[in-house]
Design a protein around this motif. Structure first.
Motif, PDB file in Angstrom:
ATOM      1  N   ILE A  59      34.579  32.535  37.168  1.00 21.66           N
ATOM      2  CA  ILE A  59      34.171  33.693  36.359  1.00 21.66           C
ATOM      3  C   ILE A  59      35.220  33.967  35.287  1.00 21.66           C
ATOM      4  CG2 ILE A  59      33.746  36.196  36.382  1.00 21.66           C
ATOM      5  CD1 ILE A  59      32.569  35.757  39.247  1.00 21.66           C
ATOM      6  N   ALA A  60      36.494  33.921  35.680  1.00 23.23           N
ATOM      7  CA  ALA A  60      37.581  34.160  34.729  1.00 23.23           C
ATOM      8  C   ALA A  60      37.540  33.153  33.587  1.00 23.23           C
ATOM      9  CB  ALA A  60      38.927  34.105  35.455  1.00 23.23           C
ATOM     10  N   GLN A  61      37.276  31.892  33.913  1.00 24.74           N
ATOM     11  CA  GLN A  61      37.214  30.862  32.876  1.00 24.74           C
ATOM     12  C   GLN A  61      36.020  31.072  31.947  1.00 24.74           C
ATOM     13  OE1 GLN A  61      37.120  27.273  35.178  1.00 24.74           O
ATOM     14  NE2 GLN A  61      39.345  27.137  35.347  1.00 24.74           N
ATOM     15  N   VAL A  62      34.871  31.342  32.520  1.00 25.19           N
ATOM     16  CA  VAL A  62      33.655  31.495  31.729  1.00 25.19           C
ATOM     17  C   VAL A  62      33.736  32.717  30.815  1.00 25.19           C
ATOM     18  CG1 VAL A  62      31.191  32.050  31.902  1.00 25.19           C
ATOM     19  CG2 VAL A  62      32.148  30.255  33.327  1.00 25.19           C
ATOM     20  N   LEU A  63      34.230  33.830  31.352  1.00 23.87           N
ATOM     21  CA  LEU A  63      34.267  35.069  30.577  1.00 23.87           C
ATOM     22  C   LEU A  63      35.573  35.262  29.804  1.00 23.87           C
ATOM     23  CD1 LEU A  63      32.647  37.551  33.123  1.00 23.87           C
ATOM     24  CD2 LEU A  63      31.555  36.348  31.230  1.00 23.87           C
ATOM     25  N   LYS A  64      36.527  34.337  30.022  1.00 26.11           N
ATOM     26  CA  LYS A  64      37.838  34.418  29.371  1.00 26.11           C
ATOM     27  C   LYS A  64      38.540  35.738  29.714  1.00 26.11           C
ATOM     28  CE  LYS A  64      36.772  31.233  25.587  1.00 26.11           C
ATOM     29  NZ  LYS A  64      35.915  30.445  26.367  1.00 26.11           N
ATOM     30  N   ILE A  65      38.589  36.022  31.013  1.00 26.38           N
ATOM     31  CA  ILE A  65      39.281  37.185  31.549  1.00 26.38           C
ATOM     32  C   ILE A  65      40.184  36.695  32.674  1.00 26.38           C
ATOM     33  CG2 ILE A  65      37.445  38.828  30.950  1.00 26.38           C
ATOM     34  CD1 ILE A  65      36.470  38.667  33.872  1.00 26.38           C
ATOM     35  N   THR A  66      40.984  37.583  33.222  1.00 27.56           N
ATOM     36  CA  THR A  66      41.831  37.192  34.345  1.00 27.56           C
ATOM     37  C   THR A  66      41.027  37.265  35.646  1.00 27.56           C
ATOM     38  OG1 THR A  66      42.610  39.435  34.817  1.00 27.56           O
ATOM     39  CG2 THR A  66      43.869  38.144  33.178  1.00 27.56           C
ATOM     40  N   GLU A  67      41.526  36.580  36.658  1.00 29.77           N
ATOM     41  CA  GLU A  67      40.879  36.668  37.970  1.00 29.77           C
ATOM     42  C   GLU A  67      40.956  38.085  38.518  1.00 29.77           C
ATOM     43  OE1 GLU A  67      41.598  33.529  40.900  1.00 29.77           O
ATOM     44  OE2 GLU A  67      42.261  32.234  39.254  1.00 29.77           O
ATOM     45  N   VAL A  68      42.043  38.785  38.227  1.00 29.96           N
ATOM     46  CA  VAL A  68      42.188  40.180  38.658  1.00 29.96           C
ATOM     47  C   VAL A  68      41.092  41.034  38.042  1.00 29.96           C
ATOM     48  CG1 VAL A  68      43.676  42.227  38.546  1.00 29.96           C
ATOM     49  CG2 VAL A  68      44.666  39.996  39.085  1.00 29.96           C
ATOM     50  N   THR A  69      40.820  40.803  36.770  1.00 30.92           N
ATOM     51  CA  THR A  69      39.757  41.550  36.097  1.00 30.92           C
ATOM     52  C   THR A  69      38.405  41.218  36.720  1.00 30.92           C
ATOM     53  OG1 THR A  69      41.003  41.607  34.037  1.00 30.92           O
ATOM     54  CG2 THR A  69      38.644  42.007  33.872  1.00 30.92           C
ATOM     55  N   SER A  70      38.178  39.954  37.028  1.00 28.80           N
ATOM     56  CA  SER A  70      36.939  39.551  37.680  1.00 28.80           C
ATOM     57  C   SER A  70      36.781  40.281  38.999  1.00 28.80           C
ATOM     58  CB  SER A  70      36.923  38.035  37.900  1.00 28.80           C
ATOM     59  OG  SER A  70      35.794  37.654  38.656  1.00 28.80           O
ATOM     60  N   ARG A  71      37.837  40.287  39.794  1.00 25.55           N
ATOM     61  CA  ARG A  71      37.786  40.968  41.104  1.00 25.55           C
ATOM     62  C   ARG A  71      37.533  42.469  40.943  1.00 25.55           C
ATOM     63  NH1 ARG A  71      41.474  36.933  42.186  1.00 25.55           N
ATOM     64  NH2 ARG A  71      40.983  35.720  44.036  1.00 25.55           N
ATOM     65  N   SER A  72      38.226  43.072  39.978  1.00 26.17           N
ATOM     66  CA  SER A  72      38.063  44.515  39.793  1.00 26.17           C
ATOM     67  C   SER A  72      36.657  44.860  39.312  1.00 26.17           C
ATOM     68  CB  SER A  72      39.114  45.065  38.836  1.00 26.17           C
ATOM     69  OG  SER A  72      38.883  44.607  37.523  1.00 26.17           O
ATOM     70  N   GLN A  73      36.126  44.049  38.375  1.00 29.99           N
ATOM     71  CA  GLN A  73      34.774  44.310  37.890  1.00 29.99           C
ATOM     72  C   GLN A  73      33.759  44.128  39.017  1.00 29.99           C
ATOM     73  OE1 GLN A  73      34.135  45.686  35.076  1.00 29.99           O
ATOM     74  NE2 GLN A  73      36.151  45.442  34.168  1.00 29.99           N
ATOM     75  N   LEU A  74      33.993  43.130  39.879  1.00 25.72           N
ATOM     76  CA  LEU A  74      33.105  42.911  41.019  1.00 25.72           C
ATOM     77  C   LEU A  74      33.144  44.108  41.965  1.00 25.72           C
ATOM     78  CD1 LEU A  74      31.199  41.056  42.645  1.00 25.72           C
ATOM     79  CD2 LEU A  74      33.240  40.188  43.799  1.00 25.72           C
ATOM     80  N   MET A  75      34.329  44.556  42.307  1.00 26.21           N
ATOM     81  CA  MET A  75      34.439  45.686  43.243  1.00 26.21           C
ATOM     82  C   MET A  75      33.836  46.957  42.657  1.00 26.21           C
ATOM     83  SD  MET A  75      35.543  44.618  46.030  1.00 26.21           S
ATOM     84  CE  MET A  75      35.011  42.935  45.809  1.00 26.21           C
ATOM     85  N   ARG A  76      34.135  47.209  41.402  1.00 25.86           N
ATOM     86  CA  ARG A  76      33.560  48.394  40.755  1.00 25.86           C
ATOM     87  C   ARG A  76      32.037  48.261  40.643  1.00 25.86           C
ATOM     88  NH1 ARG A  76      37.848  49.950  35.972  1.00 25.86           N
ATOM     89  NH2 ARG A  76      39.550  50.476  37.388  1.00 25.86           N
ATOM     90  N   GLY A  77      31.593  47.065  40.321  1.00 25.26           N
ATOM     91  CA  GLY A  77      30.153  46.824  40.243  1.00 25.26           C
ATOM     92  C   GLY A  77      29.474  47.006  41.586  1.00 25.26           C
ATOM     93  N   LYS A  78      30.109  46.525  42.656  1.00 26.58           N
ATOM     94  CA  LYS A  78      29.555  46.714  44.003  1.00 26.58           C
ATOM     95  C   LYS A  78      29.472  48.196  44.342  1.00 26.58           C
ATOM     96  CE  LYS A  78      30.833  42.547  46.586  1.00 26.58           C
ATOM     97  NZ  LYS A  78      31.706  42.071  47.689  1.00 26.58           N
ATOM     98  N   ASN A  79      30.524  48.943  43.987  1.00 21.47           N
ATOM     99  CA  ASN A  79      30.496  50.386  44.259  1.00 21.47           C
ATOM    100  C   ASN A  79      29.375  51.068  43.488  1.00 21.47           C
ATOM    101  OD1 ASN A  79      32.606  50.468  46.120  1.00 21.47           O
ATOM    102  ND2 ASN A  79      34.162  50.633  44.526  1.00 21.47           N
ATOM    103  N   LYS A  80      29.215  50.697  42.221  1.00 18.38           N
ATOM    104  CA  LYS A  80      28.133  51.283  41.420  1.00 18.38           C
ATOM    105  C   LYS A  80      26.767  50.869  41.970  1.00 18.38           C
ATOM    106  CE  LYS A  80      30.246  52.387  37.041  1.00 18.38           C
ATOM    107  NZ  LYS A  80      29.948  53.807  37.118  1.00 18.38           N
TER     108      LYS A  80
END
Length: 182
Positions: free
Chosen positions: A150-171
């Protein structure tokens, strides 16, 4: 090996020779599934149709590079997803980087949904989320990408991927709670 496997391989080989009939057969085999995938990302059926068409143009331009290391369907799917992500990037979707210490991880063990919850309900709830969460949720939960991919495809960090996933799961959980599905 199945008859379908050999038929598909024959179609792919014919596509590599620029056989228009074979290209149409390949398109007919995969267009509906690829449209559904595109729709998960862009929400708009007209845009999803454009993404699918553009992806198939790329497929036919680059099919000679297809080596058969994965199925042709998986290869096309990757092109469709990348096409959609490129489109979303052009729309300037911001995936905000956060510090790892700001992560709040929801306890997945407390995710119990009612029996009437279907995949369609979950996909619909995901589609109602903001783009930055929807993209990561789709890539992780539905497409099976890991955080490094995900980090490679979206050009973000793995930390950002994890945070977006967790926040997305909460939402997502809150969205499902609003309709008494959780």
């Amino acid at each position: 090996m199945s008859k379908t496997f050999f038929l598909t391989n024959k179609i792919v080989e014919d596509c590599k020779q620029n056989n228009r009939k074979a290209q149409m057969q390949l398109y007919d085999l995969y267009c509906e599934a690829m449209f559904t995938i595109a729709l998960r990302y862009v929400k708009d059926s007209f845009v999803a149709e454009d993404m699918t068409q553009d992806a198939f143009i790329k497929v036919f331009k680059s099919i000679k590079t297809f080596k058969g290391e994965v199925t042709i369907g998986a290869w096309i799917k990757r092109i469709v997803i990348n096409q959609c992500i490129d489109y979303l990037k052009k729309k300037r979707i911001e995936l905000v980087s956060i510090e790892e210490k700001e992560l709040t991880i929801s306890d997945d063990a407390n995710w119990a949904v009612n029996e009437e919850v279907t995949t369609d309900i979950v996909v619909s709830a995901i589609n109602s989320l903001p783009e930055k969460y929807k993209v990561v949720l789709n890539l992780y939960l539905i497409e099976g990408y890991d955080h490094q991919e995900i980090a490679q495809v979206l050009k973000i960090t793995e930390v950002t991927s994890r945070s977006q996933l967790m926040r997305g799961k909460n939402k997502l959980k809150n969205e499902l709670k609003a309709y008494n599905y959780v």
